[in-house]
Scaffold this active site. Structure first.
Site, PDB file in Angstrom:
ATOM      1  N   HIS A  94       0.871  -1.190   0.000  1.00 52.42           N
ATOM      2  CA  HIS A  94       0.000   0.000   0.000  1.00 52.42           C
ATOM      3  C   HIS A  94       0.894   1.222   0.000  1.00 52.42           C
ATOM      4  CE1 HIS A  94      -2.860   3.035   0.928  1.00 52.42           C
ATOM      5  NE2 HIS A  94      -2.459   3.205   2.167  1.00 52.42           N
ATOM      6  N   HIS A  96       0.875   5.837  -0.875  1.00 52.23           N
ATOM      7  CA  HIS A  96       0.129   7.055  -1.200  1.00 52.23           C
ATOM      8  C   HIS A  96       0.832   7.725  -2.374  1.00 52.23           C
ATOM      9  CE1 HIS A  96      -1.887   7.529   3.029  1.00 52.23           C
ATOM     10  NE2 HIS A  96      -1.969   6.318   2.544  1.00 52.23           N
ATOM     11  N   ASP A 119      -0.192  -3.934 -20.847  1.00 50.94           N
ATOM     12  CA  ASP A 119       0.823  -4.974 -20.592  1.00 50.94           C
ATOM     13  C   ASP A 119       0.699  -5.568 -19.194  1.00 50.94           C
ATOM     14  OD1 ASP A 119       3.606  -3.467 -22.452  1.00 50.94           O
ATOM     15  OD2 ASP A 119       2.036  -4.881 -23.064  1.00 50.94           O
ATOM     16  N   HIS A 168      -8.476   7.466  -0.650  1.00 47.87           N
ATOM     17  CA  HIS A 168      -7.336   6.992   0.160  1.00 47.87           C
ATOM     18  C   HIS A 168      -6.099   6.816  -0.709  1.00 47.87           C
ATOM     19  CE1 HIS A 168      -5.832   3.966   3.434  1.00 47.87           C
ATOM     20  NE2 HIS A 168      -4.914   4.817   3.054  1.00 47.87           N
ATOM     21  N   TYR A 226       7.261 -13.009 -22.986  1.00 47.53           N
ATOM     22  CA  TYR A 226       8.237 -12.068 -22.432  1.00 47.53           C
ATOM     23  C   TYR A 226       8.998 -12.731 -21.301  1.00 47.53           C
ATOM     24  CZ  TYR A 226       6.912  -7.715 -24.745  1.00 47.53           C
ATOM     25  OH  TYR A 226       6.702  -6.706 -25.647  1.00 47.53           O
TER      26      TYR A 226
HETATM   27  O1  LIG Z   1      -2.569   4.669   4.638  1.00 48.09           O
HETATM   28  C1  LIG Z   1      -1.953   4.749   5.680  1.00 48.09           C
HETATM   29  C2  LIG Z   1      -2.589   5.405   6.834  1.00 48.09           C
HETATM   30  O2  LIG Z   1      -3.886   5.790   6.431  1.00 48.09           O
HETATM   31  C3  LIG Z   1      -0.591   4.173   5.800  1.00 48.09           C
HETATM   32  O3  LIG Z   1       0.034   4.085   4.529  1.00 48.09           O
HETATM   33  C4  LIG Z   1       0.333   4.949   6.681  1.00 48.09           C
HETATM   34  O4  LIG Z   1       0.753   6.107   6.083  1.00 48.09           O
HETATM   35  C5  LIG Z   1       1.493   4.042   6.992  1.00 48.09           C
HETATM   36  O5  LIG Z   1       1.113   3.402   8.109  1.00 48.09           O
HETATM   37  P1  LIG Z   1       2.069   2.347   8.806  1.00 48.09           P
HETATM   38  O6  LIG Z   1       2.257   1.196   7.863  1.00 48.09           O
HETATM   39  O7  LIG Z   1       3.409   3.026   9.104  1.00 48.09           O
HETATM   40  O8  LIG Z   1       1.307   1.978  10.058  1.00 48.09           O
END
Ligand SMILES: O=C(CO)[C@@H](O)[C@H](O)COP(=O)(O)O
Length: 231
Positions: A94, A96, A119, A168, A226
């Site tokens: 995950h 941002h 791709d 998010h 590939y």
């Molecule tokens: O999306 C989020 C919080 O909403 C996370 O990406 C935090 O930014 C990182 O959190 P930790 O993994 O350090 O608890």
């Protein structure tokens, strides 16, 4: 315990700042062991430059800490929901990352506007609906995982190795931690190029299916040529 997987997850987490996908301590990467009963995940709130393999936290599929002195990532429940649901997902990430998060904040799915997208992702990269106030109260992280599963529907997860959580940011996955980060990097690049393309030519139609299918099948499935696609 799981020393090799700890090293693999540490390396994958350190790739996040390396590829410009995170700022400060944002983001997290995890991987599941071969027995699929333990997950190694980044500790919460620890600066990447100070992180070591021994800092990685080991949890069971219910989120109980099995080994580790630090708190697991605040997104652990989301990662675990995906491992419980999909047997072929071995790593989850995950971030941002700016461009993918901009599409998520605008609550827009990323259309297929070019062959780079085709791709790696077999169609539009979906953006989820918003969680309801009741769902947020019920359990934000667990329900973010459920929302990813709901948004994917019947789509096999490795054919769509990432989606956007509305308001998010992106979650991505792969056969292992390295593959998950690879797909997160590609997702951010696709988001960046799609944003620029949409600005240059607003209202541009999506890539026709015959080109999408040709490009996707060249890298995936029985027609892949590939090399060995590990992501
Ligand atoms: O999306 C989020 C919080 O909403 C996370 O990406 C935090 O930014 C990182 O959190 P930790 O993994 O350090 O608890």
């Amino acid at each position: 315990m799981l020393d090799a997987l700890r090293e693999e997850v540490l390396a994958a987490n350190l790739d996040l700042p390396k590829y410009g996908l995170v700022t400060f301590t944002w983001g997290n990467v995890s991987a599941i062991n071969d027995a699929r009963d333990l997950v190694v995940i980044k500790p919460s709130g620890v600066a990447y430059e100070n992180m070591s393999a021994s800092d990685m936290v080991i949890v069971d599929l219910k989120g109980n800490v099995v080994e580790g002195t630090l708190r697991p990532s605040s997104d652990t429940a989301t990662h675990l929901a995906l491992y419980r649901q999909y047997d072929d997902v071995g790593g989850v990430v995950h971030t941002h990352s700016s461009n993918a998060t901009s599409w998520a904040q605008s609550q827009r799915s990323i259309p297929v506007l070019g062959t780079t997208h085709a791709d790696y992702f077999n169609g539009t990269i979906p953006c989820s609906r918003l969680l309801t106030p009741e769902e947020v109260e019920q359990g934000y992280e667990e329900l973010t995982g459920s929302l990813i599963i709901e948004t994917l529907g019947d789509t096999p997860p490795l054919t769509m190795p990432g989606i956007l959580i509305s308001n998010h940011g992106p979650f991505a996955w792969g056969k292992d931690a390295h593959g998950a980060v690879h797909n997160a990097v590609v997702l951010e690049e696709i988001a960046r190029m799609a944003l620029a393309t949409a600005q240059l030519n607003p209202g541009l139609a999506q890539l026709p299916d015959y080109i999408l299918n040709k490009h996707y099948s060249r890298k995936h499935g029985k027609n892949a040529y590939y090399g060995q696609n590990k992501a």
